[in-house]
Design a protein around this motif. Sequence first.
Motif, PDB file in Angstrom:
ATOM      1  N   ASP A   1     -66.471  55.876 -44.270  1.00 39.75           N
ATOM      2  CA  ASP A   1     -65.416  56.264 -43.604  1.00 39.75           C
ATOM      3  C   ASP A   1     -64.771  57.431 -44.097  1.00 39.75           C
ATOM      4  OD1 ASP A   1     -64.987  54.828 -45.976  1.00 39.75           O
ATOM      5  OD2 ASP A   1     -63.445  53.390 -45.158  1.00 39.75           O
ATOM      6  N   GLY A   2     -64.687  57.695 -45.319  1.00 37.85           N
ATOM      7  CA  GLY A   2     -64.040  58.797 -46.132  1.00 37.85           C
ATOM      8  C   GLY A   2     -64.737  60.085 -45.164  1.00 37.85           C
ATOM      9  N   ALA A   3     -65.878  60.337 -45.095  1.00 35.67           N
ATOM     10  CA  ALA A   3     -66.467  61.551 -44.211  1.00 35.67           C
ATOM     11  C   ALA A   3     -66.131  61.532 -42.778  1.00 35.67           C
ATOM     12  CB  ALA A   3     -68.149  61.454 -44.496  1.00 35.67           C
ATOM     13  N   PHE A   4     -66.177  60.275 -42.332  1.00 37.05           N
ATOM     14  CA  PHE A   4     -65.886  60.206 -40.748  1.00 37.05           C
ATOM     15  C   PHE A   4     -64.190  60.679 -40.699  1.00 37.05           C
ATOM     16  CE2 PHE A   4     -65.198  57.943 -36.963  1.00 37.05           C
ATOM     17  CZ  PHE A   4     -66.266  58.376 -36.057  1.00 37.05           C
ATOM     18  N   GLY A   5     -63.671  60.296 -41.518  1.00 33.31           N
ATOM     19  CA  GLY A   5     -62.173  60.544 -41.444  1.00 33.31           C
ATOM     20  C   GLY A   5     -61.854  62.225 -41.541  1.00 33.31           C
ATOM     21  N   LEU A   6     -62.682  62.931 -42.321  1.00 33.98           N
ATOM     22  CA  LEU A   6     -62.782  64.307 -42.052  1.00 33.98           C
ATOM     23  C   LEU A   6     -63.238  65.134 -40.925  1.00 33.98           C
ATOM     24  CD1 LEU A   6     -63.719  65.265 -45.828  1.00 33.98           C
ATOM     25  CD2 LEU A   6     -61.533  65.322 -44.924  1.00 33.98           C
ATOM     26  N   PHE A   7     -63.920  64.231 -40.395  1.00 32.65           N
ATOM     27  CA  PHE A   7     -64.657  64.668 -38.881  1.00 32.65           C
ATOM     28  C   PHE A   7     -63.909  64.498 -37.747  1.00 32.65           C
ATOM     29  CE2 PHE A   7     -67.232  62.702 -35.770  1.00 32.65           C
ATOM     30  CZ  PHE A   7     -67.772  63.823 -35.150  1.00 32.65           C
ATOM     31  N   ASP A   8     -63.328  63.312 -37.755  1.00 32.51           N
ATOM     32  CA  ASP A   8     -62.843  62.658 -36.567  1.00 32.51           C
ATOM     33  C   ASP A   8     -61.957  63.369 -35.582  1.00 32.51           C
ATOM     34  OD1 ASP A   8     -60.460  62.418 -37.597  1.00 32.51           O
ATOM     35  OD2 ASP A   8     -60.287  60.244 -37.604  1.00 32.51           O
ATOM     36  N   ALA A   9     -61.498  64.626 -35.954  1.00 37.79           N
ATOM     37  CA  ALA A   9     -60.975  65.675 -34.966  1.00 37.79           C
ATOM     38  C   ALA A   9     -62.165  66.023 -33.897  1.00 37.79           C
ATOM     39  CB  ALA A   9     -60.588  66.818 -35.944  1.00 37.79           C
ATOM     40  N   ASP A  10     -63.161  65.869 -34.378  1.00 35.57           N
ATOM     41  CA  ASP A  10     -64.348  66.532 -33.410  1.00 35.57           C
ATOM     42  C   ASP A  10     -65.151  65.516 -32.834  1.00 35.57           C
ATOM     43  OD1 ASP A  10     -64.689  69.255 -32.874  1.00 35.57           O
ATOM     44  OD2 ASP A  10     -64.745  69.615 -35.127  1.00 35.57           O
ATOM     45  N   LEU A  11     -64.482  64.354 -32.863  1.00 35.57           N
ATOM     46  CA  LEU A  11     -65.351  62.904 -32.107  1.00 35.57           C
ATOM     47  C   LEU A  11     -65.011  63.333 -30.665  1.00 35.57           C
ATOM     48  CD1 LEU A  11     -66.696  60.239 -32.704  1.00 35.57           C
ATOM     49  CD2 LEU A  11     -64.364  59.182 -32.546  1.00 35.57           C
ATOM     50  N   PRO A  12     -64.190  63.960 -30.061  1.00 39.41           N
ATOM     51  CA  PRO A  12     -64.063  64.133 -28.806  1.00 39.41           C
ATOM     52  C   PRO A  12     -65.058  65.279 -28.384  1.00 39.41           C
ATOM     53  CG  PRO A  12     -61.744  64.505 -29.501  1.00 39.41           C
ATOM     54  CD  PRO A  12     -62.555  64.172 -30.822  1.00 39.41           C
ATOM     55  N   THR A  13     -65.326  66.300 -29.214  1.00 43.71           N
ATOM     56  CA  THR A  13     -66.724  67.170 -29.108  1.00 43.71           C
ATOM     57  C   THR A  13     -67.927  66.442 -29.029  1.00 43.71           C
ATOM     58  OG1 THR A  13     -65.381  68.614 -30.467  1.00 43.71           O
ATOM     59  CG2 THR A  13     -67.639  69.180 -30.281  1.00 43.71           C
ATOM     60  N   ALA A  14     -68.089  65.284 -29.890  1.00 42.66           N
ATOM     61  CA  ALA A  14     -69.292  64.619 -29.728  1.00 42.66           C
ATOM     62  C   ALA A  14     -69.135  64.045 -28.305  1.00 42.66           C
ATOM     63  CB  ALA A  14     -69.376  63.730 -30.696  1.00 42.66           C
ATOM     64  N   ALA A  15     -68.210  63.720 -27.811  1.00 43.08           N
ATOM     65  CA  ALA A  15     -68.061  62.764 -26.423  1.00 43.08           C
ATOM     66  C   ALA A  15     -68.387  63.764 -25.344  1.00 43.08           C
ATOM     67  CB  ALA A  15     -66.965  62.039 -26.269  1.00 43.08           C
ATOM     68  N   ALA A  16     -67.784  64.962 -25.582  1.00 43.08           N
ATOM     69  CA  ALA A  16     -67.986  66.155 -24.386  1.00 43.08           C
ATOM     70  C   ALA A  16     -69.376  66.406 -24.478  1.00 43.08           C
ATOM     71  CB  ALA A  16     -67.047  67.242 -24.729  1.00 43.08           C
ATOM     72  N   LEU A  17     -70.279  66.467 -25.537  1.00 41.66           N
ATOM     73  CA  LEU A  17     -71.736  66.716 -25.273  1.00 41.66           C
ATOM     74  C   LEU A  17     -72.545  66.021 -24.164  1.00 41.66           C
ATOM     75  CD1 LEU A  17     -73.445  68.852 -26.927  1.00 41.66           C
ATOM     76  CD2 LEU A  17     -73.881  66.908 -28.222  1.00 41.66           C
ATOM     77  N   GLY A  18     -72.032  64.871 -24.214  1.00 44.55           N
ATOM     78  CA  GLY A  18     -72.485  64.112 -23.024  1.00 44.55           C
ATOM     79  C   GLY A  18     -74.008  63.687 -22.993  1.00 44.55           C
ATOM     80  N   SER A  19     -74.648  63.699 -24.258  1.00 40.01           N
ATOM     81  CA  SER A  19     -76.050  63.263 -24.379  1.00 40.01           C
ATOM     82  C   SER A  19     -76.002  62.109 -25.320  1.00 40.01           C
ATOM     83  CB  SER A  19     -76.869  64.518 -25.062  1.00 40.01           C
ATOM     84  OG  SER A  19     -76.370  65.040 -26.125  1.00 40.01           O
ATOM     85  N   GLY A  20     -75.164  61.411 -25.843  1.00 38.37           N
ATOM     86  CA  GLY A  20     -75.384  59.988 -26.430  1.00 38.37           C
ATOM     87  C   GLY A  20     -75.481  60.193 -27.987  1.00 38.37           C
ATOM     88  N   LEU A  21     -74.937  59.592 -28.544  1.00 34.76           N
ATOM     89  CA  LEU A  21     -74.802  59.760 -30.194  1.00 34.76           C
ATOM     90  C   LEU A  21     -74.385  58.146 -30.551  1.00 34.76           C
ATOM     91  CD1 LEU A  21     -75.518  61.679 -32.409  1.00 34.76           C
ATOM     92  CD2 LEU A  21     -73.310  62.547 -32.380  1.00 34.76           C
TER      93      LEU A  21
END
Length: 585
Positions: free
Chosen positions: A467-487
């Motif tokens: 969760d520490g690493a994920f917290g640094l990343f989560d600003a780009d969680l919308p980027t993952a969603a916008a990719l539209g290919s599942g993750l």
Amino acid sequence: MGVIEMEPPTPDDVPAIHVVGEHRPGHHVRGAWHAVARLLAEAGVEVVFGLPDDDLDALGALHAVGVRLVVCRDQRNAVFMATGYALRSGALGVALVGKGPAVTNTVTGLLEAASSGAPVLLLSGGTAAERRGSGAFQELDQQAVVAPLVKSATRVEHPDRVAPAVRRAVLVATSGATGPVYVELPDHLLKVDVPVPPPAPPVERPASVPAPGDSAALDVLRNAQRPIVLVGGGMRHRGAGGAVERFAERVGAALSCTASGRGVVDESSVRFIGLAGLYASDRAKALWDDTDCVVVLGSRLEETATYGWPAALGTTVPVVQVNVDPAGVATQYAGPVVLGDGADVCAAWLEQVVDSAPVEWSKRVDEAHHGLRADHRRELADLAAKPGLHVVEVLAALDAELPADRVLVQENGLQDMWSYSFPRFECAHGAGSVVPSEQTSLGFGAAAAIGVKAASGDRPVVAFVGDGAFGLFDADLPTAAALGSGLLYVVLRNGGYGWLHSQLGPHNEALAGTAFVDRDAVTARAPHLRGVHQVTVTKESLRADVADAWRRSQDGEVVVLNVPARLEDAMFADHELGGAFPVAD
């Protein structure tokens, strides 16, 4: 350290650069970014990760040639994504940013790309030539900032140099010991005519020269009775032909790998004994203690890979190193060095060595492999009878519910380290995992997973992160969603920075008031976002939740599985680097 390249002066002075429409031979395009977009398409680039500068010229140029820009929220994450793409595909990863602080935000990503040997091209804007030294908006000597971390750093000063500079950067990034490069396109090139000459013939990459029959390396191999072959990250995308496995079978060697070398060799082979160094099991360590020859393919032998090696290795026991890059050779180890591609060298050696290892060694190797699998089955049975969910059980559920060709993208923290342990996680041949380099930049795996997914097509991609690493990343969680290919993100929630918290311990009583975790945050969830499905798993719901996550990711959703984790559920009992006994309670 990278090379800073200043483009040579031309007869044109700066004002002349701004004259548009001047007739010159060859095909011209309007603006440097349109030229760069064409050059990227020419090089086979299909996707770029980044956050463009305010003018958005680069965005329009990429769109015009059909190259997709994955718009990121954080420039560091953009380079992480490009690195993940490069590591997974073996092709060039490209990141695009603005200037000034946008460039300094990429430094951690470049550090990771350099340490991973990832072929990444970082493109940035820059201050116009006529404004340098004037205190211009976001002015910075960007070459000086990035040069220590890249193979080459070029600032393009004249439109005639755009195409040569980009083509050279692509060649340097993808050749020899691959790594990141940097090209800066200052603002005075935005609206000028830029020539894009036809490309030169493709670069030929002949196979390595076979090792001579009387080489020192072959002499060592012919005399070896208890050999081990260690495969490193430099062998990524070089294992498809099976030359390494055939060579190991011929000489009777055990097969091991570094963390970044996973997926190169077939881990279902009875010759495979798991990772070397820090992540080696006790069964594997017994073989390392008795080996009389180690063949290292494509590894720089960093500290994690050699942690706990017996003192005899590299002194009385020869270490044969095969590497395309002389700078990648660990010269502290005695033994022959072969400069060449590991797969090609193994193929050549197959013609020149004979079966050498005694039957007793091969039997010990087989017993170690089967013993590791039996240990894991017993461990899972023991954990099933205990209350609470354990990280090893989560890995087993991923193994059971996801296809074998899944790709695991990892971090390197207190509890996600379980995924480095074979067979708690097993890599299918050619699928493998993407791991942080020896730098272990926090948040790398979470962001890199987006690039890995972009390079993986229909294959499932799982990011296994704390969760520490994920917290640094989560600003780009919308980027993952916008990719539209599942993750699929599996987030181990222990309340923060578990590894640091584990180091406090009773021997640091003076620091008892310091906390790196918030235990009340263990059940926290990521922000609610459209296109992101998340659930908090329990021991009872685990298998069903993983199966549902896989179905949703196939439909293009991003799924976050939040896994409450206890700090005690750690791989090393003493919570120190190199702790001897894995524990789960």
